[in-house]
Design an enzyme around this catalytic site. Sequence first.
Site, PDB file in Angstrom:
ATOM      1  N   LYS A  53      31.303  46.827  35.848  1.00  0.00           N
ATOM      2  CA  LYS A  53      31.415  45.396  36.126  1.00  0.00           C
ATOM      3  C   LYS A  53      30.210  44.924  36.938  1.00  0.00           C
ATOM      4  CE  LYS A  53      35.426  46.101  37.981  1.00  0.00           C
ATOM      5  NZ  LYS A  53      36.804  46.048  38.538  1.00  0.00           N
TER       6      LYS A  53
ATOM      7  N   THR B 218      38.013  34.491  44.337  1.00  0.00           N
ATOM      8  CA  THR B 218      37.973  35.525  43.305  1.00  0.00           C
ATOM      9  C   THR B 218      38.816  36.739  43.670  1.00  0.00           C
ATOM     10  OG1 THR B 218      35.965  36.440  44.331  1.00  0.00           O
ATOM     11  CG2 THR B 218      35.669  34.847  42.526  1.00  0.00           C
TER      12      THR B 218
ATOM     13  N   GLY C 295      41.398  39.468  43.564  1.00  0.00           N
ATOM     14  CA  GLY C 295      42.206  40.016  42.479  1.00  0.00           C
ATOM     15  C   GLY C 295      41.496  40.148  41.151  1.00  0.00           C
ATOM     16  N   THR C 296      40.196  39.850  41.112  1.00  0.00           N
ATOM     17  CA  THR C 296      39.471  39.871  39.845  1.00  0.00           C
ATOM     18  C   THR C 296      39.524  41.242  39.172  1.00  0.00           C
ATOM     19  OG1 THR C 296      37.957  38.214  40.743  1.00  0.00           O
ATOM     20  CG2 THR C 296      37.266  39.359  38.754  1.00  0.00           C
ATOM     21  N   GLY C 297      39.255  42.302  39.935  1.00  0.00           N
ATOM     22  CA  GLY C 297      39.217  43.639  39.357  1.00  0.00           C
ATOM     23  C   GLY C 297      40.569  44.105  38.849  1.00  0.00           C
ATOM     24  N   CYS C 298      41.609  43.871  39.649  1.00  0.00           N
ATOM     25  CA  CYS C 298      42.972  44.226  39.226  1.00  0.00           C
ATOM     26  C   CYS C 298      43.337  43.480  37.945  1.00  0.00           C
ATOM     27  CB  CYS C 298      43.978  43.854  40.311  1.00  0.00           C
ATOM     28  SG  CYS C 298      43.676  44.603  41.918  1.00  0.00           S
TER      29      CYS C 298
END
Length: 282
Positions: free
Chosen positions: A182, A215, A217-220
């Site tokens: 990412k 932003t 929580g983007t990765g989860c």
Amino acid sequence: MRPPREPGLAPPRVLTVAGSDSGGGAGIQADLKTMLALGTHGMSVLTAVTAQNSLGVQGAWELPVQAVRAQYRSVVDDIGVQAVKTGMLASAELVEAVAELLAGTDAPAVVDPVGVSKHGDALLAASALDSVRTKLLPVATVATPNLDEVTQLTGLRVESEDGMRRAAAALLAYGPRWVVVKGGHLPGGHEAVDLLTDGSDEHWLRSARHGSRHTHGTGCTLASAIAAELAKGKAVPEAARAAKEYVTGAIAAGFALGDGIGPVDHAWRLRDATEGPGARRG
């Protein structure tokens, strides 16, 4: 529009193995919201409890390995799963236990190797990194590290798209079938760029970079979205593209919450459908 499901027919089943975010923006809470928004039935194995809000993580308490195993077996043995997503695993003992459970489950596994929170708070013991490399990544269908996690796992500092290629190769050497590196933390640029590759097939996932600071929580959310799309039967490249589109919309619709960094909006498509594309959110 998603085609209507036959009444009484269960939607695809997705299991998240992760920690709880009491603020509701990341972790188990973000995972379940994402799974629901994408038309799947989300289930959960709780690995840790955090005291967390928009300002950071004030405390974290991992659950015993026995409790994690019992939750997993309870769900998988009765209900079954069509994809599994992992997030915060906290310790080497939990990483190794979850890796063993995934190895015995006939379903794709999306591993988000969570190391630190959005605010820089440690969510994985340093002693667990080797277990992630040698136990967890080898059983992953897709691994989804951000650039900080790439550095934790490989020692590489990524500052360019060429660097993302090198990082992906280093991560694939640990054994996952696919890696999504990412690139949201890359300096500058007008695009948010992610690289999906299995070492031979390469896909650059690009979207407009939104200026919102909300932003959390983007990765989860991305990892859960990939798992949901895999559970619906999509191949990895198609699942990753659909997940990227969903997360991009969620970031664009992110909203302020508390005094710090707010969450992405997991319900943005529902709001678009009910309020129209010009409606104000937040």
